[in-house]
Design a protein around this motif. Structure first.
Motif, PDB file in Angstrom:
ATOM      1  N   VAL A  52      16.677 -16.339 -15.267  1.00 54.04           N
ATOM      2  CA  VAL A  52      18.128 -16.531 -15.340  1.00 54.04           C
ATOM      3  C   VAL A  52      18.712 -16.281 -13.957  1.00 54.04           C
ATOM      4  O   VAL A  52      18.483 -15.225 -13.361  1.00 54.04           O
ATOM      5  CB  VAL A  52      18.751 -15.547 -16.349  1.00 54.04           C
ATOM      6  CG1 VAL A  52      20.275 -15.652 -16.320  1.00 54.04           C
ATOM      7  CG2 VAL A  52      18.224 -15.818 -17.744  1.00 54.04           C
ATOM      8  N   LEU A  54      21.638 -15.307 -11.621  1.00 58.27           N
ATOM      9  CA  LEU A  54      22.920 -14.599 -11.626  1.00 58.27           C
ATOM     10  C   LEU A  54      23.563 -14.751 -10.261  1.00 58.27           C
ATOM     11  O   LEU A  54      23.060 -14.229  -9.268  1.00 58.27           O
ATOM     12  CB  LEU A  54      22.703 -13.116 -11.967  1.00 58.27           C
ATOM     13  CG  LEU A  54      23.894 -12.166 -11.805  1.00 58.27           C
ATOM     14  CD1 LEU A  54      25.110 -12.671 -12.562  1.00 58.27           C
ATOM     15  CD2 LEU A  54      23.515 -10.761 -12.254  1.00 58.27           C
ATOM     16  N   ALA A  82      15.695 -12.004 -14.603  1.00 54.96           N
ATOM     17  CA  ALA A  82      16.875 -12.493 -13.885  1.00 54.96           C
ATOM     18  C   ALA A  82      16.628 -12.450 -12.388  1.00 54.96           C
ATOM     19  O   ALA A  82      15.890 -11.598 -11.892  1.00 54.96           O
ATOM     20  CB  ALA A  82      18.098 -11.643 -14.238  1.00 54.96           C
ATOM     21  N   ASP A 107      23.142 -19.899 -13.867  1.00 57.67           N
ATOM     22  CA  ASP A 107      23.283 -19.647 -15.297  1.00 57.67           C
ATOM     23  C   ASP A 107      24.445 -18.711 -15.601  1.00 57.67           C
ATOM     24  O   ASP A 107      25.228 -18.943 -16.529  1.00 57.67           O
ATOM     25  CB  ASP A 107      21.993 -19.035 -15.853  1.00 57.67           C
ATOM     26  CG  ASP A 107      20.801 -19.943 -15.670  1.00 57.67           C
ATOM     27  OD1 ASP A 107      20.853 -21.076 -16.182  1.00 57.67           O
ATOM     28  OD2 ASP A 107      19.837 -19.532 -15.003  1.00 57.67           O
ATOM     29  N   LEU A 108      24.551 -17.642 -14.840  1.00 59.02           N
ATOM     30  CA  LEU A 108      25.536 -16.594 -15.078  1.00 59.02           C
ATOM     31  C   LEU A 108      26.237 -16.272 -13.778  1.00 59.02           C
ATOM     32  O   LEU A 108      25.605 -16.285 -12.709  1.00 59.02           O
ATOM     33  CB  LEU A 108      24.831 -15.348 -15.626  1.00 59.02           C
ATOM     34  CG  LEU A 108      25.693 -14.177 -16.073  1.00 59.02           C
ATOM     35  CD1 LEU A 108      26.563 -14.573 -17.262  1.00 59.02           C
ATOM     36  CD2 LEU A 108      24.816 -12.985 -16.452  1.00 59.02           C
ATOM     37  N   ALA A 329      29.288 -17.436 -18.221  1.00 59.46           N
ATOM     38  CA  ALA A 329      28.109 -18.292 -18.051  1.00 59.46           C
ATOM     39  C   ALA A 329      28.510 -19.755 -18.053  1.00 59.46           C
ATOM     40  O   ALA A 329      29.483 -20.157 -18.694  1.00 59.46           O
ATOM     41  CB  ALA A 329      27.098 -18.031 -19.168  1.00 59.46           C
ATOM     42  N   THR A 333      24.193 -24.328 -18.584  1.00 57.30           N
ATOM     43  CA  THR A 333      22.934 -23.609 -18.428  1.00 57.30           C
ATOM     44  C   THR A 333      21.861 -24.199 -19.333  1.00 57.30           C
ATOM     45  O   THR A 333      22.148 -24.652 -20.446  1.00 57.30           O
ATOM     46  CB  THR A 333      23.106 -22.108 -18.741  1.00 57.30           C
ATOM     47  OG1 THR A 333      21.819 -21.475 -18.627  1.00 57.30           O
ATOM     48  CG2 THR A 333      23.641 -21.878 -20.147  1.00 57.30           C
ATOM     49  N   VAL A 339      20.357 -16.149 -21.208  1.00 59.61           N
ATOM     50  CA  VAL A 339      21.623 -15.723 -20.612  1.00 59.61           C
ATOM     51  C   VAL A 339      22.339 -14.737 -21.527  1.00 59.61           C
ATOM     52  O   VAL A 339      22.876 -13.710 -21.083  1.00 59.61           O
ATOM     53  CB  VAL A 339      22.524 -16.947 -20.320  1.00 59.61           C
ATOM     54  CG1 VAL A 339      23.952 -16.508 -20.018  1.00 59.61           C
ATOM     55  CG2 VAL A 339      21.968 -17.743 -19.153  1.00 59.61           C
TER      56      VAL A 339
END
Length: 438
Positions: A52, A54, A82, A107-108, A329, A333, A339
């Motif tokens: 993921v 970030l 992540a 994604d985030l 988010a 994604t 997420v």
């Protein structure tokens, strides 16, 4: 745009309200701005799974380190991993729409709830995370905070992590040396500025240059909520009043009284450099959010204190700025389940305490079970927000990211050419109207 509909009427009920609400004021959806650049980790997959990504704007040294600690702690927990990408805050702010509309987005992302998040949600750019709000990790959050994180379509699109306060910061050692006290009224503040100026120090630092022009909006926000009140301020930023109205002119008339005390380099220095000027005794005071402490040496934090922005009209209830920070988010994604696992964990007391420990510790956690740093400064900041008659966010958070550049342009022009305020406000209204009309 959602609004909250009830205000606690006693200090006790306000404390209970804020404990879960992350300092959300009545009738307000809240959300300022924070900062350098680097990358660590990250992965990409179009089929779910994988790392993921970030994307973080928390790039001052301590905040970046705290985010690295946070991701490292998450990665020790289980299958979901992540990777952190840290981007200079101003670059992040200008690129955020591009991030969210990319075919392969982060994604985030770190950012703000309330009006700002809803702006992107209304364009179907944010992931609906309503289901994670039923999980135990978020069970203690208040209804007020839930509303803040809910889009106008009724979907939860945000997970909050912390909130903080703005104040007029100064060095306790300097005030002691100068024999001065914290002011409470505007007249006392101006008298204090005159005294500090007599010591050969620029009384007011700013930090609205070097890519952080948005810092000047704090002065507009506070003067407006002190002169016209918090509700007028929110209505103005929503386009229900005009920037060239007489009430706004009054704000700038008041601001003009303090202009002789501003550091003449205030619009040339970024807030990090303005922080250094304050710590090195080149300026006496600075209106700033507590995030500035992440750019300050930890051994100097003990000498820092703040006072509430002075009261201008005692008939106007004293609101404060208490922005909330956290995560949303991308709707695009490719790893929504992963997420949501990360977002759920970021809402926990464990995660928020990890971040506070690694950073300057001047923020306040939104999870009601999380412990803050407990320092005298933090206790004073929490009391400021809990005792406020209302709580607003920062300019762009109470309006939109798109409106912020119009403020940057208008306010820096005013600071350079205050006598041209009438034409500046006329132009500001024209530029703002274009944003509101979109």
């Amino acid at each position: 745009m959602n609004t909250l509909t009830s205000t606690p009427s006693t200090p006790g009920s306000r404390r209970q309200f804020l404990a879960g609400a992350g300092a959300i004021g009545a009738a307000a959806l809240m959300s300022g701005c924070v900062t350098s650049s680097s990358s660590s980790g990250g992965g990409s997959s179009s089929n779910g799974g994988g790392t993921v990504t970030l994307q973080s704007n928390l790039s001052s040294p301590q905040a970046k380190s705290a985010m690295q600690d946070l991701v490292a702690a998450f990665n020790k927990r289980g299958k979901v991993k992540a990777g952190l990408n840290t981007v200079a805050s101003e670059t992040f702010r200008t690129q955020l729409p591009t991030y969210l509309t990319s075919a392969n987005p982060p994604d985030l992302l770190t950012w703000y709830p309330g009006s700002v998040a809803d702006t992107y949600a209304r364009k179907n750019l944010l992931l609906d995370v309503s289901d994670i709000w039923t999980r135990p990790e978020l069970s203690g959050y208040s209804d007020a905070l839930k509303k803040l994180c809910t889009s106008s379509a009724g979907h939860k699109v945000f997970v909050p992590a912390s909130y903080y306060w703005w104040g007029v910061f100064y060095k306790k050692s300097n005030f002691a040396k100068w024999g001065v006290q914290e002011p409470t009224t505007w007249d006392e503040f101006l008298a204090l500025c005159e005294t500090i100026k007599g010591k050969g120090v620029h009384p007011i630092g700013l930090g609205a240059g070097g890519g952080t022009a948005w810092v000047a909006s704090a002065w507009f926000d506070y003067l407006n909520i002190r002169v016209n009140g918090a509700q007028y301020h929110r209505d103005l930023l929503a386009g229900r009043h005009r920037f060239d109205d007489p009430e706004v002119h009054k704000v700038f008339d008041t601001w003009s009284q303090a202009l002789p005390y501003f550091d003449p380099n205030g619009t040339a220095l970024a807030f990090q450099d303005a922080t250094t000027a304050l710590l090195n005794n080149r300026t006496g005071m600075m209106l700033i959010g507590t995030f500035f402490a992440d750019a300050a040496p930890k051994d100097q934090l003990g000498d820092l204190d703040f006072f509430r922005f002075p009261i201008i009209d005692p008939k106007v209830p004293a609101a404060e700025e208490g922005p909330t920070d956290g995560y949303f988010a991308s709707a695009r994604t490719h790893r929504a389940d992963e997420v949501k696992e990360l977002m759920s964990w970021l809402a926990t007391a464990e995660a928020q305490e990890i971040y506070l420990k690694g950073s300057s510790g001047t923020a306040l956690p939104t999870n009601p079970q999380a412990k803050d740093a407990g320092t005298p400064l933090v206790k004073k900041g929490r009391a400021l927000i809990e005792g406020a008659a209302d709580v607003t966010q920062f300019f762009n958070r109470d309006s939109s990211d798109a409106l912020q550049p119009t403020a940057d342009t208008a306010l820096t022009k005013f600071l350079a050419r205050p006598k041209e305020v009438t034409s500046i406000l006329t132009t500001w209204q024209r530029d703002a109207q274009k944003i509101w009309s979109q």
